[in-house]
Every structure is written in C-alpha cells, then in structure tokens.
Motif scaffolding. Structure first.
Motif, PDB file in Angstrom:
ATOM      1  N   GLU A 120       0.830  -1.210   0.000  1.00 49.00           N
ATOM      2  CA  GLU A 120       0.000   0.000   0.000  1.00 49.00           C
ATOM      3  C   GLU A 120       0.868   1.265   0.000  1.00 49.00           C
ATOM      4  O   GLU A 120       0.501   2.287  -0.595  1.00 49.00           O
ATOM      5  N   ASP A 129       2.318   1.557  -3.455  1.00 51.46           N
ATOM      6  CA  ASP A 129       1.281   2.050  -4.383  1.00 51.46           C
ATOM      7  C   ASP A 129       1.068   3.549  -4.229  1.00 51.46           C
ATOM      8  O   ASP A 129       0.902   4.266  -5.219  1.00 51.46           O
ATOM      9  N   VAL A 130       1.036   4.021  -2.974  1.00 51.39           N
ATOM     10  CA  VAL A 130       0.784   5.458  -2.787  1.00 51.39           C
ATOM     11  C   VAL A 130       2.001   6.264  -3.254  1.00 51.39           C
ATOM     12  O   VAL A 130       1.851   7.363  -3.802  1.00 51.39           O
ATOM     13  N   ALA A 162       1.628   6.548  -6.889  1.00 51.20           N
ATOM     14  CA  ALA A 162       0.578   7.525  -7.220  1.00 51.20           C
ATOM     15  C   ALA A 162       1.095   8.948  -7.016  1.00 51.20           C
ATOM     16  O   ALA A 162       0.810   9.841  -7.824  1.00 51.20           O
ATOM     17  N   ARG A 182       2.450  14.752 -13.311  1.00 54.07           N
ATOM     18  CA  ARG A 182       1.316  15.306 -14.049  1.00 54.07           C
ATOM     19  C   ARG A 182       0.933  16.709 -13.581  1.00 54.07           C
ATOM     20  O   ARG A 182       0.556  17.555 -14.367  1.00 54.07           O
ATOM     21  N   ALA A 242      -6.634  14.718  -3.889  1.00 53.54           N
ATOM     22  CA  ALA A 242      -6.199  13.377  -4.274  1.00 53.54           C
ATOM     23  C   ALA A 242      -5.968  12.471  -3.073  1.00 53.54           C
ATOM     24  O   ALA A 242      -5.743  11.268  -3.234  1.00 53.54           O
ATOM     25  N   GLY A 243      -6.015  13.030  -1.862  1.00 59.23           N
ATOM     26  CA  GLY A 243      -5.858  12.200  -0.660  1.00 59.23           C
ATOM     27  C   GLY A 243      -4.426  11.957  -0.261  1.00 59.23           C
ATOM     28  O   GLY A 243      -4.119  10.959   0.393  1.00 59.23           O
ATOM     29  N   PHE A 244      -3.503  12.855  -0.626  1.00 65.80           N
ATOM     30  CA  PHE A 244      -2.094  12.677  -0.258  1.00 65.80           C
ATOM     31  C   PHE A 244      -1.675  13.570   0.905  1.00 65.80           C
ATOM     32  O   PHE A 244      -0.547  13.489   1.373  1.00 65.80           O
ATOM     33  N   LEU A 283      -0.753  12.524   5.245  1.00 65.98           N
ATOM     34  CA  LEU A 283      -0.746  11.050   5.275  1.00 65.98           C
ATOM     35  C   LEU A 283      -0.269  10.504   6.615  1.00 65.98           C
ATOM     36  O   LEU A 283      -0.623   9.399   6.995  1.00 65.98           O
ATOM     37  N   LYS A 323       6.495  -7.067 -11.509  1.00 64.59           N
ATOM     38  CA  LYS A 323       5.380  -6.155 -11.287  1.00 64.59           C
ATOM     39  C   LYS A 323       4.829  -5.629 -12.618  1.00 64.59           C
ATOM     40  O   LYS A 323       5.581  -5.204 -13.479  1.00 64.59           O
ATOM     41  N   GLU A 354      -1.869   2.842 -18.778  1.00 66.36           N
ATOM     42  CA  GLU A 354      -2.393   4.213 -18.745  1.00 66.36           C
ATOM     43  C   GLU A 354      -3.642   4.342 -19.613  1.00 66.36           C
ATOM     44  O   GLU A 354      -4.593   5.037 -19.247  1.00 66.36           O
ATOM     45  N   ARG A 398      -4.949  -3.533  -8.528  1.00 64.05           N
ATOM     46  CA  ARG A 398      -5.073  -2.847  -7.228  1.00 64.05           C
ATOM     47  C   ARG A 398      -5.155  -1.342  -7.437  1.00 64.05           C
ATOM     48  O   ARG A 398      -5.885  -0.641  -6.745  1.00 64.05           O
ATOM     49  N   GLU A 444      -9.773  13.099 -17.013  1.00 61.52           N
ATOM     50  CA  GLU A 444      -8.575  13.142 -16.172  1.00 61.52           C
ATOM     51  C   GLU A 444      -8.691  12.033 -15.137  1.00 61.52           C
ATOM     52  O   GLU A 444      -9.485  12.157 -14.194  1.00 61.52           O
ATOM     53  N   PRO A 445      -7.971  10.932 -15.316  1.00 62.44           N
ATOM     54  CA  PRO A 445      -8.119   9.839 -14.337  1.00 62.44           C
ATOM     55  C   PRO A 445      -7.747  10.304 -12.935  1.00 62.44           C
ATOM     56  O   PRO A 445      -6.754  11.004 -12.756  1.00 62.44           O
ATOM     57  N   TYR A 466      -6.388  10.083  -9.050  1.00 63.51           N
ATOM     58  CA  TYR A 466      -5.256   9.386  -8.448  1.00 63.51           C
ATOM     59  C   TYR A 466      -5.780   8.400  -7.414  1.00 63.51           C
ATOM     60  O   TYR A 466      -6.742   8.700  -6.706  1.00 63.51           O
ATOM     61  N   PRO A 467      -5.137   7.239  -7.317  1.00 60.80           N
ATOM     62  CA  PRO A 467      -5.516   6.344  -6.223  1.00 60.80           C
ATOM     63  C   PRO A 467      -5.045   6.938  -4.900  1.00 60.80           C
ATOM     64  O   PRO A 467      -3.850   7.072  -4.689  1.00 60.80           O
ATOM     65  N   SER A 468      -5.961   7.356  -4.055  1.00 56.93           N
ATOM     66  CA  SER A 468      -5.576   7.944  -2.766  1.00 56.93           C
ATOM     67  C   SER A 468      -5.134   6.841  -1.815  1.00 56.93           C
ATOM     68  O   SER A 468      -5.391   5.659  -2.056  1.00 56.93           O
ATOM     69  N   PHE A 469      -4.511   7.223  -0.720  1.00 58.18           N
ATOM     70  CA  PHE A 469      -4.079   6.215   0.249  1.00 58.18           C
ATOM     71  C   PHE A 469      -5.277   5.496   0.850  1.00 58.18           C
ATOM     72  O   PHE A 469      -5.243   4.273   1.043  1.00 58.18           O
ATOM     73  N   LYS A 470      -6.344   6.247   1.101  1.00 56.34           N
ATOM     74  CA  LYS A 470      -7.554   5.590   1.625  1.00 56.34           C
ATOM     75  C   LYS A 470      -8.104   4.604   0.604  1.00 56.34           C
ATOM     76  O   LYS A 470      -8.538   3.511   0.952  1.00 56.34           O
ATOM     77  N   ILE A 515      -6.368   3.076  -1.633  1.00 58.35           N
ATOM     78  CA  ILE A 515      -5.423   1.955  -1.696  1.00 58.35           C
ATOM     79  C   ILE A 515      -5.695   0.971  -0.556  1.00 58.35           C
ATOM     80  O   ILE A 515      -5.701  -0.247  -0.751  1.00 58.35           O
ATOM     81  N   MET A 516      -5.947   1.514   0.636  1.00 50.87           N
ATOM     82  CA  MET A 516      -6.245   0.635   1.777  1.00 50.87           C
ATOM     83  C   MET A 516      -7.576  -0.082   1.572  1.00 50.87           C
ATOM     84  O   MET A 516      -7.713  -1.268   1.870  1.00 50.87           O
ATOM     85  N   LYS A 545      -7.592  -3.180  -0.726  1.00 49.53           N
ATOM     86  CA  LYS A 545      -7.080  -4.456  -0.201  1.00 49.53           C
ATOM     87  C   LYS A 545      -8.214  -5.384   0.207  1.00 49.53           C
ATOM     88  O   LYS A 545      -8.050  -6.595   0.272  1.00 49.53           O
TER      89      LYS A 545
END
Lengths: 386, 255
Positions: A8, A11-12, A15, A22, A58-60, A63, B30, B35, B71, B182-183, B185-189, B191-192, B195
C-alpha cells in the motif's frame, strides 16, 4: 525488523510520483524563469498552494496524521518512503504538498488540542484550508530555547503577548501561528490568528535556498484568549520535545530523497558528459565521488529506516533521531558538493538544478536543530556532559 | 448501472523492456495499470456516479497472477475484479485474449463494457471489437464522450475531422480514447480500501472457454530495430532557402 515497503505504501508512492509528473512538473516548466531568478515569490507560493489543494483532493495530504481526523494513518517508516519520493522528484513546488511541519497539521495539535482548537485549527489544517507556522526562534533564542524573551502576561480571559520572533517559516503566508512564549513558571504555546490586533508579520527574509518563506513576527500587546493555549500552560518545551522532534526524521528522509536525486544526476552526467574522448565516468576521480555518495546514502537510509521503525514501535528514539538527523543532513551536503563538482561549470549555474540542491541542502544542517546540537544530544544521552 | 472495464496490466513503459524467444514481450514481475485503461476506469466511475449506483467490475488477464495494476484501479474506486491467470496464457493472440476476456465478462451482469481503443504495449487494437462480436453486443468505438439515457448509449466518436455522434442500445461495448477525462489518483484511503475488495482469480478452464490454441493463428516471425533516423539536409541560406523549404514541404504533401 523489516524494511520491506508494504504494497500500500509502494502504491501510494507510485501515485504520488505520477501526481508530481502530471501536476507539478508542468508548473515548474511554466514558471521556470521565475523559480530560477527569484525563487519562491508570493505568486509562486500561490502556485504551490494550488498543488497543495490538488494533493488534498487526491488524498495525499496529511498522510502521517491519524485516520479519525482524515489523515492517512501512515507511521514514521511509511512516511520516510513517501518523503523520499517527494524529495527525490527534484521538484521545488512540492513544498506544501504533503502538509509536513510547519505548514500543515501536526501531532501536538491532535494530541493536546481542545475541541475548540480541533474545530477551528486542526481540521481546517488537514483539509488544506489553513496553513500554520511555528514561532519559536528569537534573536537570543535559537538552539538555547530557554532564551525565549517573548512574554505572555495574564489578562482578563486570556493573555497579552509581547516580543519578537525571526526566521519563522511560513509566517508571511500562514493563517495562524503556534507561538512559544515565556509565562510564569515556564513556557507556553499559544495559537494566534494572523489577523489578531498586535500580531505583526515583518517583511520576508530572503534566504540562500531561495524559498523565501521566512519572516520576523512581532507581538505588540497582542491579546490571545485562554481557549488558545495548547495543552497546559508552562509545558511548552516538554510538548515540543514530545511532538515536534520527529520533524528531524522528516528532515532526514527529505535529505535522503534529495541525495538519491543527486546521485542519479551524477551518474547520468558521468555517463553522458564526454571529455578527452570518453565519458567523464571513466575517470576514477569521478567514480569515487559517485561511490562515496552511494555508500553514504545507503548508510543514511539504513539509519533513517531503523530510527523510524523504532519510533513506530514506540521506543525511545531520541539518540537515534539525533544521530540520523546529523548524519543524513551532513551527508546530503557532501553529496551535493560532489554533484556540483561532477557537473563542473554547469553545476555552478542557476539553470542547473544541482546548484539549487547545493543551496537547499545547506539549511538542513541548521533547521530542526543544528548539527552541533545533535552532537550535544548524542553525547549527553551517552552520559557525557551536564 | 453495472459496468465492466477491461483492464490490462503491462510492464512499466518507463523501465527496460525485453522480448521472449518467440518475440513476445516479457511480462515478469510487477505489472502496472495500462495508462490507456485508466481513462476507461475513470469514465466508468463517473457513469456509475451519474447513475446513482451500480458496480464497476474490472476484468483482466495476466500471465503471472500479478495484481498490482488491478489494485491501482480498485484504489481509484472500482468495486471488484476478475483476473484470469493461466500458465498457458503468455503470448496469447488477440482472438484468444478476446475469447478469454469475453468468458470472464460473462460471469457478471452488466449494462456496459468499456475498454481502451488499444493497449500501450501491444497496440493491436482489435480486442474490444472481437469481444463485442463474441458477446453479441453493439460495438461503439473511439468514444471521446459517453452519455447514457435509459437504455440508450450515445457517444461522440473521434474522427480525423472531428467526431461522429453514434447511438446504440444497452448492453453495449464501447472503446474509449486516451485523454478524454482526467483519471483520478488512487488515494491512500482508496489503496487501503482496495485491499479488502473482491478479486476473483480464475483459470481458463474455470471459464469454460474453448480456445483452439493459445497462440491462435498469429505468430511473430521476426523483430527488427526501428531504422535509425537519417541525417537531415542542411541548407545554407543564400537568400533562396525559403524556396527550398517550401519545395520540400510540398514534396512531403504537407502544404
């Protein structure tokens, strides 16, 4: 101990790297001339705030803060990887992106803040609606915090502050300050809104690193209500040691990210710069500069991960933090110096990012506790001195 | 609204690429979300939000059971995923891929299937149309905008000159062009949360799909380096250089 990067976190970090590519790099390109010639101007600070707003979305942002107030809940080790990613990008306009000290939310306000303080200060911080600063340093109080002369006297329903601070990062732009002042029987932390009468922010103090985020602040019969005292009066330095010292881990991982960027830049330069018919990397003198830099980077990284891991375990890491901060920040200074040498004349030019890293690295041996103070702490924790 | 998004996981284009002995791309370690597919995921999420509910299901095929790319898409907000993994799949040709993915899509109830126009590693560009044919769905291609109105789908189909307006009935398959949204971003929340989202791993046998041979009737016979760019022509300007330049451009039929 296990320093494997969890999926995780990996992954972050991916991102965040994509976000920087970008959202930030095009801005750096667009404002390149202003960045190189003037550094962070009020205009570029607004640009950086735009990056911050997108990072929040974006949720960064935040953290490392607990999840119950909207943070990511990442521990110190996880944040090391994140900070390395950000600093390793080499992008200047990322400075507000993660909400690190002193700009964004911090553990002290989370742990000690009253309901009022949480609502008015902490939650807007984590939402990116406000930024803050930590007003501690004074003309006669740098490493020796007992020299703080800013004084708060009791008044009806609150306190009257008088005094002067300097080199206060983000003071020119913050919405409120976290102010350390002498009170009867000790020192106390106050939250002071920027628009409070008697709270005056001086002109920007231009810096070697071109960040230009510092200024003096003055308190002239500035009234602060009781509800803006953080925790209990008289405990400021205990709180600072408990909640703000981990800033040194953050500085260390930032130094490591910067050094990583510099080493990569050195290697590329050594492979592509030709002199006397060969890449300069064919010369042992260049090879050794790269080799020494990689070795020191590896050592600093290992120290930082170990310290962060122990901090996450709840161990007392005072000596580890001091050793890591000392080594990592001195390391990045040496690496930046070698990088300028490998780049030669180009490394001396403003247009070369290496030149900026060289100047930025310099303050890391001062901010968050000088190298000398770290050595003093290490020696004291080893049982030497008073 | 239930949407299936075709998602390809590919080796990181920023890294070094290697070919197998049969000239197909090595897909070890991996794999990241293509994209090109992040646009389809984003459109699906937006359509789900507009519809006020439903599921976004990812369907993918990977040779090594790799889930990193999936993921990422789950962290963006997709609800679940089906991954077809099978030792026999590496090097699968386009038709085989289409049959396998169509079999996986058939495990879900769906209103819409979304795919990229083409993947960023293979650039074959026929799989979405093949899947539409196999599933008996209307195929709407090169969409730069999608609108859903009840059981009708309308797209703006990108063309060289502009776009065509194309209409079809749901369920349908639509391929989307890159850069239309505009795709996120996968946020940390995110991402969690990803799972804990369902990720079903199945084999070709589980799908009951019959494929004649994984390589089908395609074979890459050889791979050559792209020709090195030839040196340009230098023109010393004696006052008539512009004439030479105009003549050159005219010769290239760009005027």
């Amino acid at each position: 101990m296990d320093f494997t990067v969890p999926d995780e976190v990996s992954d972050v970090c991916d991102a965040i790297a994509k976000f920087i590519d970008r959202e930030v790099r095009p801005l750096e390109e667009e404002h390149h001339t202003e960045l190189v010639t003037e550094g962070i101007t009020p205009h570029l600070y607004e640009v950086a705030k735009g990056v911050m707003a997108k990072s929040v979305e974006a949720g960064f942002y935040g953290l490392g803060m607990p999840t119950d107030i909207g943070g990511g809940g990442l521990g110190e080790l996880g944040m090391c990887f994140v900070r390395e990613t950000v600093a390793g990008s080499g992008a200047f306009l990322t400075m507000l992106m993660m909400g690190d000290l002193p700009f964004g939310p911090n553990r002290m306000l989370y742990e000690l803040g009253s309901e009022h303080q949480r609502e008015k200060y902490l939650l807007p911080l984590i939402a990116g609606e406000k930024t803050t600063c930590i007003a501690l340093t004074e003309p006669d109080a740098g490493s020796d915090l007992s020299g703080v002369r800013t004084r708060a006297e009791r008044a009806d329903g609150g306190w009257i502050l008088n005094g002067q601070k300097l080199f206060i990062t983000n003071a020119p732009y913050c919405d409120f300050a976290q102010v350390f002042a002498t009170t009867e029987g000790g020192h106390t932390i106050f939250l002071v809104d920027k628009d409070t009468p008697g709270f005056v922010v001086g002109p920007i103090q231009r810096s070697m690193g071109d960040d230009h985020l510092q200024s003096e602040v003055y308190f002239d019969d500035c009234f602060v209500p009781d509800e803006n005292v953080v925790g209990e009066a008289g405990h400021a330095f205990v709180y600072a040691a408990r909640f703000l010292s981990n800033e040194r881990i953050a500085i260390s991982s930032t130094a490591i990210g910067m050094a990583d960027w510099l080493v990569n830049a050195m290697v590329e330069q050594a492979q592509t710069r030709f002199q006397f018919g060969n890449p300069i990397g064919h010369n042992q003198a260049i090879q050794w500069m790269v080799a020494d830099s990689k070795m020191e980077l590896y050592a600093a990284r290992s120290m930082c991960y170990d310290t962060a891991w122990h901090a996450d375990e709840g161990d007392n890491v005072m000596d580890r933090v001091a050793m890591t901060k000392l080594f990592a920040t001195e390391m990045v200074g040496r690496v930046a110096d070698r990088a300028v040498q490998v780049f030669g004349g180009m490394g001396y030019m403003r247009d070369c990012p290496v030149e900026r890293f060289y100047r930025l690295a310099r303050v890391m041996r001062i901010a968050g506790g000088t190298s000398e103070i770290q050595r003093l702490m290490i020696a004291r924790l080893a049982g030497l001195g008073s | 609204m239930n949407i299936v998004v075709l998602v390809k996981q590919i080796p990181d284009p920023a890294g070094p690429q290697e070919l197998n002995a049969d000239h197909t791309l090595k897909r070890e370690g991996k794999l990241i979300l293509d994209e090109s597919d992040s646009y389809g995921v984003e459109i699906a999420l937006q359509l789900r939000e507009s519809a006020g509910g439903g599921d976004v299901t990812l369907v993918s095929m990977a040779p090594n059971g790799e889930t990193s790319g999936l993921r990422t898409a789950l962290a963006m907000g997709a609800d679940d995923a089906i991954l077809v993994g099978d030792d026999a799949l590496p090097g699968a040709a386009a038709l085989t891929t289409a049959k396998v993915l169509a079999g996986a899509i058939g495990r879900k109830q769906y209103d819409l299937v979304i795919g990229a126009v083409e993947s960023s590693d293979g650039y074959v560009g026929v799989v979405p149309a093949m899947i539409a044919e196999l599933l008996g769905l209307p195929s709407l291609t090169f969409a730069k905008k999608i609108d859903i109105d009840g059981s009708v789908i309308r797209i703006e189909r990108q063309t060289e000159a502009g776009y065509d307006e194309v209409e079809g009935a749901l369920p349908a398959l639509v391929s989307v062009t890159a850069g239309v949204v505009e795709p996120r971003y996968p946020s940390f929340k995110g991402i969690m949360a990803a799972k804990k989202k369902p990720l079903e791993q199945v084999t070709v046998a589980d799908l009951g799909v019959s494929v004649p041979g994984f390589n089908g009737n395609e074979e890459v016979t050889s791979v050559e380096d792209a020709p090195a760019r030839a040196a340009g022509e230098k023109i010393e300007d004696d006052g008539t250089a512009f004439e030479r330049i105009v003549a050159f451009l005219d010769e290239q039929k760009v005027l």
